[in-house]
Structures are given as C-alpha cells and as structure tokens.
Design a protein around this motif. Sequence first.
Motif, short mmCIF file in Angstrom:
data_model
loop_
_atom_site.label_atom_id
_atom_site.label_comp_id
_atom_site.label_asym_id
_atom_site.label_seq_id
_atom_site.Cartn_x
_atom_site.Cartn_y
_atom_site.Cartn_z
N ASP A 11 0.89 -1.15 0.00
CA ASP A 11 0.00 0.00 0.00
C ASP A 11 0.93 1.21 0.00
OD1 ASP A 11 -1.52 2.21 0.86
OD2 ASP A 11 -2.93 0.93 1.90
N GLU A 85 2.79 -3.79 8.16
CA GLU A 85 1.62 -4.45 7.57
C GLU A 85 1.25 -3.90 6.19
OE1 GLU A 85 -1.76 -3.97 10.12
OE2 GLU A 85 -1.99 -1.85 9.61
N ARG A 88 3.82 -6.65 1.94
CA ARG A 88 3.74 -8.10 2.08
C ARG A 88 4.35 -8.80 0.88
NH1 ARG A 88 3.59 -7.58 6.40
NH2 ARG A 88 2.18 -8.20 8.07
N GLN A 90 4.53 -11.67 -1.59
CA GLN A 90 3.52 -12.61 -2.07
C GLN A 90 4.14 -13.95 -2.45
OE1 GLN A 90 0.05 -11.58 -2.11
NE2 GLN A 90 1.11 -10.10 -0.83
N PRO A 122 -15.36 7.26 1.35
CA PRO A 122 -14.14 7.31 2.17
C PRO A 122 -13.26 6.07 2.10
CG PRO A 122 -15.93 8.33 3.35
CD PRO A 122 -16.54 7.75 2.10
N SER A 123 -13.85 4.88 2.07
CA SER A 123 -13.04 3.65 2.07
C SER A 123 -12.26 3.44 0.78
CB SER A 123 -13.91 2.42 2.31
OG SER A 123 -14.60 2.53 3.53
N TYR A 127 -7.29 4.61 -2.85
CA TYR A 127 -7.01 3.59 -3.86
C TYR A 127 -7.65 3.90 -5.22
CZ TYR A 127 -5.92 1.62 0.60
OH TYR A 127 -5.40 1.46 1.86
N ASP B 11 -14.84 5.89 6.60
CA ASP B 11 -13.80 4.90 6.81
C ASP B 11 -13.57 4.89 8.31
OD1 ASP B 11 -11.30 3.71 7.25
OD2 ASP B 11 -10.62 4.23 5.24
N ARG B 117 -6.64 -15.87 0.92
CA ARG B 117 -5.50 -16.18 0.05
C ARG B 117 -4.28 -16.48 0.89
NH1 ARG B 117 -2.51 -11.61 -1.62
NH2 ARG B 117 -2.76 -12.08 -3.82
N ARG B 118 -3.18 -16.74 0.21
CA ARG B 118 -1.98 -17.20 0.91
C ARG B 118 -1.39 -16.12 1.82
NH1 ARG B 118 3.58 -18.79 -1.68
NH2 ARG B 118 4.32 -20.34 -0.20
N PHE B 119 -1.27 -14.89 1.27
CA PHE B 119 -0.71 -13.80 2.07
C PHE B 119 -1.64 -12.59 2.03
CE2 PHE B 119 3.32 -16.02 0.82
CZ PHE B 119 3.69 -16.39 2.11
N GLU B 120 -1.58 -11.81 3.07
CA GLU B 120 -2.35 -10.57 3.16
C GLU B 120 -2.00 -9.64 1.99
OE1 GLU B 120 -4.90 -8.74 4.10
OE2 GLU B 120 -4.52 -8.60 6.27
N LEU B 121 -3.00 -8.89 1.51
CA LEU B 121 -2.80 -7.90 0.47
C LEU B 121 -2.87 -6.51 1.15
CD1 LEU B 121 -2.28 -8.23 -2.53
CD2 LEU B 121 -4.73 -8.18 -2.92
N PRO B 122 -1.76 -5.77 1.17
CA PRO B 122 -1.72 -4.53 1.96
C PRO B 122 -2.87 -3.55 1.71
CG PRO B 122 0.49 -5.13 1.32
CD PRO B 122 -0.43 -6.10 0.61
N SER B 123 -3.27 -3.38 0.44
CA SER B 123 -4.33 -2.40 0.14
C SER B 123 -5.70 -2.81 0.67
CB SER B 123 -4.45 -2.18 -1.38
OG SER B 123 -3.22 -1.73 -1.89
N ARG B 125 -5.97 -4.46 3.74
CA ARG B 125 -5.81 -4.85 5.14
C ARG B 125 -6.75 -4.12 6.10
NH1 ARG B 125 -2.62 -0.72 4.27
NH2 ARG B 125 -1.88 0.62 5.96
N LEU B 126 -7.20 -2.92 5.73
CA LEU B 126 -8.05 -2.14 6.63
C LEU B 126 -9.53 -2.37 6.37
CD1 LEU B 126 -6.05 1.21 6.41
CD2 LEU B 126 -5.90 -0.53 8.20
N TYR B 127 -9.86 -3.15 5.32
CA TYR B 127 -11.26 -3.28 4.89
C TYR B 127 -11.73 -4.72 4.81
CZ TYR B 127 -9.76 1.36 3.80
OH TYR B 127 -9.21 2.61 3.91
#
Lengths: 245, 245
Positions: A11, A85, A88, A90, A122-123, A127, B11, B117-123, B125-127
């Motif tokens: 991010d 965080e 990451r 992949q 907002p969310s 992005y 948000d 999925r296998r690993f967290e996706l940073p974008s 992570r908050l949603y």
Amino acid sequence: MKRVKLIVAYDGTNYHGWQVQDNGITIEEVLNRTISELVQEDIKVIGASRTDAGVHACGNVAVFDTESRIPGDKFSFALNQRLPEDIRIQESCEVDADFHPRYADTVKTYEYNILNRRFELPSKRLYASFCYYPMDIERMNQAAAYLVGEHDFKSFCSAGAQVQTTVRTIYAVNVTKEDDMVHIRITGNGFLYNMVRIIAGTLMQVGTGLMEPEQVKGILEARDRSKAGPTAVAKGLTLVEIRYE
Amino acid sequence: MKRVKLIVAYDGTNYHGWQVQDNGITIEEVLNRTISELVQEDIKVIGASRTDAGVHACGNVAVFDTESRIPGDKFSFALNQRLPEDIRIQESCEVDADFHPRYADTVKTYEYNILNRRFELPSKRLYASFCYYPMDIERMNQAAAYLVGEHDFKSFCSAGAQVQTTVRTIYAVNVTKEDDMVHIRITGNGFLYNMVRIIAGTLMQVGTGLMEPEQVKGILEARDRSKAGPTAVAKGLTLVEIRYE
C-alpha cells in the motif's frame, strides 16, 4: 551465494515511492533494512519498477543476493513476520544469478481506478481517483484502442525522464466499470515515466466528453506531452503484475 | 425549525466508532462539531447505528434539528467541504419532525469481507478480515440458510447488551467470492450487539471446515453465546444501507 526473487505487494499511501531517497521512507529502504536484519548481511535489493509516491502494487519484483541458508521459497514467510503491515511478500524463490528484474523481457500490467459517482466514498479514497462527472466507458475504450500496438509514446511521458527511446508496445488497454468504479487495465512491454497516469488522465477527459476518442491518434503523432491529458493522481494506480518471458 | 436526515459514509479506521465517548474521536463527535460550525447552533445528531471502532459505513443515517435556512438537500455539499476526507455525506434531505432513525421500521444491510488467500494484500488490510485457510463458499451458504427468518439470536449477541428481546428477523444472508475476496451480505430488520461479526466468525469456521453447516441450527437453539464462533474483527465490517419502510 544465491539470488532470491521477491514478488512484493504494498500500500503506497505512507511511502515516498519505491526508490531510496533522502526526504522520506521508501519501500526499497524498508526491504533493504528488513532483509539485512534477517540474514545479517548488508542487502541492497534491485527493484523491477520504481513506483512513485502513493502508487500501490500487488506484484512488483525485487531481487537480492545472499549467503543465507534460508531456502528461497521460505523468505516470504520469514520477511512477512518482520515487515510493516503495508508491505507483504507474495512469493519468493531462488533464480539464476544473472537474472536482473529490469533488463529482462517483461509484460507489465497496471490498473488505474476511478471512482465515478456523486460523492467520494471514504473507504476508496486512497485507492482510486475520484470523478464527479459521468464517464462514458464505450468512448474510453474507443480512445484506448488507438494506444494498442507499438507506438512512440513521447506525448505520454513526463519531462525529465532519461530514456534511449520513447517507443513502447502496449498489448491491451481495457476499460470496465463495476458499480461506481471504473478500471483501466493496461498491459505492455514497458512504460515511460508517468505513462500510465497520463493515459488515465487522457482517457478520463475522453470519458467525460472533454476530448473525442479520435483525438488520441493525433496526440500520439504529435510527440508532445502538452497535447495529452493531465497526469492522473498517483493513488489511483496499482502495479498488478510483472511477467518475465 | 426543520429536521434534516443525512446518509453518512465513513472509513472507520481512525475512529473510536460512532458514539461520542471520552477516550477517542468518534464519527458522531465530528458530525456534531462540523454541523454546529456550519449552522452556528449547538447541534447533536441522532444516529441510526452506533457502529464499533474500525467498522466502516457507506450508508449510516443521522438526523438533526436546525433553524438554518440552508435547504435540506444542500447540506451534503456544505458539510463535505468541511468534513475530514474519511467522512462523506452521500445525501441530505428534510424529513418529518417526528422521524427518528432508531425507532422507525428499517431494513439494514451489512457486508462482511474476508480476504482468502496465501498472504495478506496490503491495500485490503483495513477493509477485510484475512483467512489463510481455503474457504468453502457452498458450505458457508448452507450454514447461512439456517439463519434466515425470525429467530432468537441470543447465541449471536455479545454479553453486556441491554435489549428487551433477542428475537430478530434476517431476510437474507448471501456468501459470494470475487477473486480472493469473500463477501457475506446480511439483510435484516435489526441486529444485536456484535451480531453480524459473530455470524461472520461462525461462517468462517464453517467455511474452513472447523464446524459443520448443520451445527448452526443447534447454535441458534442453544441461546448461548459460547456455542457460536468467535467475533470476527471489526475492520471487515461495512454498514451498507439502512432502508426505512
């Protein structure tokens, strides 16, 4: 000694882009520090794409050389436990010692997102770009079709870039809309500085009616940055994937 | 004097939830302050849903009374110019003076998102909540079907809630998957404290194989919070819409 390749997602909101610089924290710097701490060597990664501040990635690529006995495919787990965080890994794997992420033949895919509705959501604010005026997806796809193929993209390149040639090949540009979100997905063999964001800014002008789809042909021929639309904001851009042929 | 209704998106990441409290900034507090400054009166909004810290919204509802001469439908524009970027009014209008957002008949829709999925996706992570283990969507929908209808949801209510009855009606629960994102969408006439998050936590256990779909029937009958799955994390939850009948 072995060379390890990482597929890196991040991010970009809180970073001054990929490349190490003096005036703020970067993805490259965090990777260098985290890998160095893990393997107890002085590691400098080589990145495939030096994304700008605020740009996101699902699949940027970086390599580094290490004497570590950690198997190549285990670096993803080991690094994800130490990374912040918003970064990451992949996937990780060992590659040939002569593999260089910038000098190999690649197919890169970017996605530019535009939230197209009455008020900002907002969310999505970090992005996607935001556009109040209704956008015509059909017109945007008509304009995008002119970009496909091998062209001189000088009109779609910000000043200051030092490149040998501004000729690039775009394999596909597709504009789609899901609910209120417009996605511009671009695949090509390489992109000039700000090229995807200038294409996005130009297609937004076509979509809102400020420009005709046919004008894109003339913009390409002009080889003049001032003929294309504005550079769309960084936060709408995500580097989706880099495929090595 | 008129009563104005707002549809509020936010948000929730940087807020201690909706309701005004001593230990942190809340959505309600920011709305009160911003509207008061705009109309130069001491405004206290009444919210429809007092969402928890970290929970997001596209369509929470708030009302307030004002002597202001600003037309009801213009408050959205005026407030969005003053609000922080993580709160945006989606719509405003004048309503009857006796309209109360919590005492009217409503249909509420929530969505709970799980990145699978296998690993967290940073974008994301908050949603979204994150789940490494593969989830079986078909099993989750089988389990969800037991929740539809009028039931005593005591097993799906956190302790400490003061309510006259724990009977609620769920109109629909649908689990879908797009790429790596699992969406649990729930519509009902009202929800108990943490009810959607406990349903999400239970369906996640069914999806990963820790629980059988049929067990949900017994959990409902037990009227015992300890029989249901864990409360899923707040950040995966979004209040999508409140419809007034």
